[in-house]
Design a protein around this motif. Structure first.
Motif, PDB file in Angstrom:
ATOM      1  N   ILE A  27       0.648  -1.205   0.022  1.00 50.99           N
ATOM      2  CA  ILE A  27      -0.159  -0.012  -0.128  1.00 50.99           C
ATOM      3  C   ILE A  27       0.930   1.355   0.093  1.00 50.99           C
ATOM      4  O   ILE A  27       1.903   1.367   0.786  1.00 50.99           O
ATOM      5  N   GLN A  31      -1.857   5.766   1.583  1.00 51.99           N
ATOM      6  CA  GLN A  31      -3.010   4.812   1.499  1.00 51.99           C
ATOM      7  C   GLN A  31      -4.099   4.779   0.518  1.00 51.99           C
ATOM      8  O   GLN A  31      -5.067   4.151   0.634  1.00 51.99           O
ATOM      9  N   ASP A 234      -6.700  -5.102   3.285  1.00 53.58           N
ATOM     10  CA  ASP A 234      -5.847  -4.145   2.903  1.00 53.58           C
ATOM     11  C   ASP A 234      -6.165  -2.997   1.773  1.00 53.58           C
ATOM     12  O   ASP A 234      -5.934  -1.925   1.971  1.00 53.58           O
ATOM     13  N   PHE A 235      -7.127  -3.604   0.911  1.00 55.74           N
ATOM     14  CA  PHE A 235      -7.524  -2.579  -0.176  1.00 55.74           C
ATOM     15  C   PHE A 235      -8.986  -2.947  -0.625  1.00 55.74           C
ATOM     16  O   PHE A 235      -9.361  -4.420  -0.206  1.00 55.74           O
ATOM     17  N   LYS A 262      -8.360   3.529   2.371  1.00 58.92           N
ATOM     18  CA  LYS A 262      -7.888   2.343   1.864  1.00 58.92           C
ATOM     19  C   LYS A 262      -7.858   2.243   0.265  1.00 58.92           C
ATOM     20  O   LYS A 262      -8.800   2.840  -0.252  1.00 58.92           O
TER      21      LYS A 262
END
Length: 452
Positions: A27, A31, A234-235, A262
């Motif tokens: 990332i 972010q 995470d995303f 994110k």
């Protein structure tokens, strides 16, 4: 002599060979986006090959990955326990993932083939977005044959096992889910959480992993609806679905505004040569201009990249296989469809500008607009060094460049079909409001105005 020169060069500059992956992606610092191991930009340009491990042999996998590499793809989305009866229908070598489904007894020969394909991808500089399982192994829905084999306990153990098997791989991104949304009043979300936790428990500190969730179409959020606050996510990923003319920029924008910040992207858009809304008889098949519009909309509104898909390729369709929803030609022929060769123009455009400071800016276009296929959208860098305006059908609009920092502006037209640019030849652009008309207009005549 040429081979000796290349060998010596790689001793001096490790990793210089084209395609060699030097580390996992991560990332970005802000972010919003994805980055290479060395902090340079990583634009997610993925292809959907759900049945890659299930319906190819090693020569076919090599061929497929070679073509996609040449077209600029850097991620392939594929499933370990495949959609099309992936537990009971053997792979091309006659192997099933488990010697027994209950209890799960892993078949090493099946998983060795998965290993080999991941290795080929790594050699070509391609990351595998690996779905441990398709969603019908968690619960049966309107399609898919299951059987349902996962609960919270064995989902964790399976995640732990598969996470450990690939803990040293630097070209994997983990994708929990598989075209299934957690149902209300069920344990579905917990099963996915446990599978993610199992994978995490096997990860290594010196090889950090990224993880997301692949949902069915859902409005307004995709993975964020259930898992945005989860540490393992995470995303975010959306499936914007297989109907044209949806305002997908609103969907991406929803996640862009969430807290914590994110990255977000469309992991399954309208596929090339897919029946529009699954209704070919009345609505026909998808066309490149609709797919292209969706992709540029998504990225300009803040997406960290874009996934492409072809209806014949995801299912690795051949004439001797039962077709799903009417693919038009075999997958080998379908690899060279127009959009498969045009996605790289979007990636190249975005990487040609300062990357991590890019933001969506709906105020660049001041003309009042409807949420239809003509919607013009803009993006720019925070400092006002450049702006990009995407015109899906080439209509004239008023744009405002007041936020650009320099009084003198220069501009080029960028052709999303070819990647060719040429100078803007209209009235000189000013730092303020401008009337802009595109070089051509109408369906399929989309353009990007690049202003610096």
């Amino acid at each position: 002599m040429k081979r000796i020169f290349i060998f010596l060069l790689t001793l001096i500059v490790p990793g210089i060979l084209l395609g060699q992956i030097q580390g996992p992606i991560k990332i970005s610092e802000n972010q919003r986006f994805l980055a290479q191991f060395d902090d340079s930009p990583f634009f997610w340009m993925a292809d959907t090959a759900w049945e890659l491990f299930h319906r190819t042999n090693i020569k076919e996998a090599e061929y497929y990955l070679s073509i996609r590499k040449s077209q600029g793809f850097n991620v392939i989305q594929a499933v370990a326990l495949a959609e099309i009866d992936g537990l009971n229908d053997p792979n091309q070598y006659g192997e099933k993932p488990f010697e027994s489904n209950d209890p799960m007894k892993f078949n090493e020969k099946y998983w060795k083939y998965v290993d080999d394909v991941i290795s080929i991808a790594e050699e070509k500089g391609i990351h595998i977005a690996l779905l441990p399982t398709w969603g019908d192994k968690v619960f049966k829905n309107t399609w898919g044959v299951g059987p349902e084999i996962f609960d919270a306990e064995n989902a964790f153990e399976f995640g732990k096992w598969i996470g450990a098997r690939y803990a040293d791989r630097t070209n994997l991104i983990w994708v929990i889910g598989g075209d299934r949304n957690p149902r209300k009043d069920s344990d579905d979300a917990n099963i996915w959480n446990q599978m993610a936790a199992g994978i995490k428990s096997s990860s290594k500190k010196d090889n950090p992993i990224l993880m997301t969730f692949h949902p069915q179409p859902n409005r307004p959020g995709g993975s964020s609806t259930w898992f945005h606050q989860s540490d393992w996510l995470d995303f975010n990923m959306h499936q914007t679905g297989h109907c044209p003319n949806q305002p997908t920029y609103r969907i991406i924008s929803h996640d862009y505004e969430l807290n914590p910040t994110k990255p977000t992207l469309d992991g399954e858009p309208l596929y090339e040569e897919h029946p529009n809304c699954f209704n070919a008889k009345e609505l026909g098949y998808s066309n490149p201009e609709d797919i292209r519009r969706i992709m540029y909309w998504n990225v300009f509104t803040g997406g960290a990249g874009q996934t492409y898909g072809c209806h014949a390729v995801w299912q690795m369709y051949t004439l001797d296989r039962k077709p799903i929803n009417g693919p038009l030609k075999p997958w080998q022929v379908s690899l060279e469809l127009p959009m498969a060769n045009q996605v790289k123009h979007l990636k190249n455009l975005m990487l040609s500008k300062s990357y991590f400071n890019r933001i969506p800016d709906y105020e660049l276009v001041v003309t009042k607009q409807e949420d239809d296929e003509h919607f013009v959208i803009g993006t720019r860098d925070v400092e006002g060094g450049y702006a990009l305006i995407y015109f899906p059908t080439g209509k004239s609009v008023d744009v405002d460049f007041s936020k650009l920092k320099n009084p003198t502006l220069k501009a080029n037209w960028y052709d999303p079909r070819t990647g060719v640019s040429f100078p803007y030849s209209g009235s000189p652009l000013i730092k303020g409001k401008n009337k802009v008309s595109t070089p051509s207009s109408g369906k399929g005549q989309d353009w990007v105005l690049v202003v610096e």
